[in-house]
Design a protein around this motif. Sequence first.
Motif, short mmCIF file in Angstrom:
data_model
loop_
_atom_site.label_atom_id
_atom_site.label_comp_id
_atom_site.label_asym_id
_atom_site.label_seq_id
_atom_site.Cartn_x
_atom_site.Cartn_y
_atom_site.Cartn_z
N THR A 92 0.83 -1.21 0.00
CA THR A 92 0.00 0.00 0.00
C THR A 92 0.86 1.25 0.00
O THR A 92 0.50 2.25 -0.63
N ARG A 93 2.00 1.18 0.69
CA ARG A 93 2.88 2.34 0.69
C ARG A 93 3.48 2.58 -0.70
O ARG A 93 3.69 3.73 -1.11
N ASP A 96 1.03 4.54 -2.45
CA ASP A 96 1.07 5.92 -1.97
C ASP A 96 2.21 6.71 -2.62
O ASP A 96 2.06 7.89 -2.95
N ILE A 111 -2.31 -1.24 -8.30
CA ILE A 111 -3.46 -1.75 -7.54
C ILE A 111 -4.10 -2.93 -8.25
O ILE A 111 -4.40 -3.96 -7.64
N SER A 115 -4.74 -6.63 -6.46
CA SER A 115 -6.03 -6.41 -5.81
C SER A 115 -6.65 -7.67 -5.22
O SER A 115 -7.60 -7.58 -4.44
N LEU A 121 -6.37 -6.33 2.50
CA LEU A 121 -5.63 -5.51 1.54
C LEU A 121 -6.56 -4.98 0.46
O LEU A 121 -6.36 -3.87 -0.06
N GLU A 124 -7.88 -1.70 1.67
CA GLU A 124 -6.87 -0.64 1.62
C GLU A 124 -6.66 -0.16 0.19
O GLU A 124 -6.53 1.04 -0.07
N LEU A 125 -6.62 -1.10 -0.74
CA LEU A 125 -6.40 -0.72 -2.14
C LEU A 125 -7.62 -0.03 -2.73
O LEU A 125 -7.49 0.86 -3.56
N ARG A 128 -7.51 3.57 -1.88
CA ARG A 128 -6.54 4.29 -2.69
C ARG A 128 -7.01 4.44 -4.14
O ARG A 128 -6.72 5.45 -4.78
#
Length: 310
Positions: A92-93, A96, A111, A115, A121, A124-125, A128
């Motif tokens: 995830t970072r 970012d 992503i 995915s 996860l 989180e994706l 984003r």
Amino acid sequence: YSPFDYFYRGNFFFKPEYTYGVDADNVHLRQAFSIYDSMLVTFSHSDYMAEALIRLGELRYRVLQDIDGAARFYSDAMNSTRNAGLKGLCLTRLVDLRIAKGDLAGARNYIEMNSLISESLEKELALRKLLILYYSAELDSIPIYVNDVLGLLGINDPYFNDVIEFQNFTDQFITNENREAAHDFLRSELLIRQNKLSEAQRVLIYLLENYPDSEVCIPARYRLLQIELFFKDRTEAENILNALISDENQFAPDALLMMGEIAQYRDHDDAYAAQWYYTLLERYPQSLMSDDVRKRLRNIQAESTQKPEL
């Protein structure tokens, strides 16, 4: 204290990524790097090594704004551990970092490639991906995908309220607005995310001059106020603030509090801070922040007999 902390405070979609005001030669920062460097030697080939690499990546990214350096640490950490949680954090970072570089297409592709790794996860994706749609100004896709993300998260997810707040903001100011004005505002949002503040400043000034009747001018003016405060231009900040609070809007009380807190805690100017605290109490006496503001004014008065009593 950073002015950018005040825009929907703590919300995933608006909170600043960078830590401002820390010099690269700061002794505590150098000590932190030294500690994590030593952990790489002591705990090689373990999850502790991965955690140390992640911490080094965070320092590189959030403090030094060294995106390429941070990417190397996150990649090394992901390759050094089998821990699914640590791998997910690194992944995830890395998304970012692509967003921070303005590589929205690259972030979206990354992503899509990752995915289906795990349910946690996936959430989180998805957050984003929604952020990428926002920065990409895909105005028709934002409300549709917001609903998808809310369904994926569920009401008990800690990010659920952030998405609701984001939905309310975009419905009010972005997706139903003048498209040219909305595009300019979202362009400035990405520039702020990238810490390209002078460019964001120019875009926001252009927006305010060319679309003065657009609803998005309200958050645009608040964002511009934050930039002027960051640059410590009090005269311009006051001009923008006066325009912002001339009409009732949801940002006005926070803007007055921001002016006071930045003056008090960053600039250590209690007299200037008190000026804005008093204005906040006069204009918004029923505000939820009124009690805290009164306490601050009493503390300021206790330190200086020159202040008028409440």
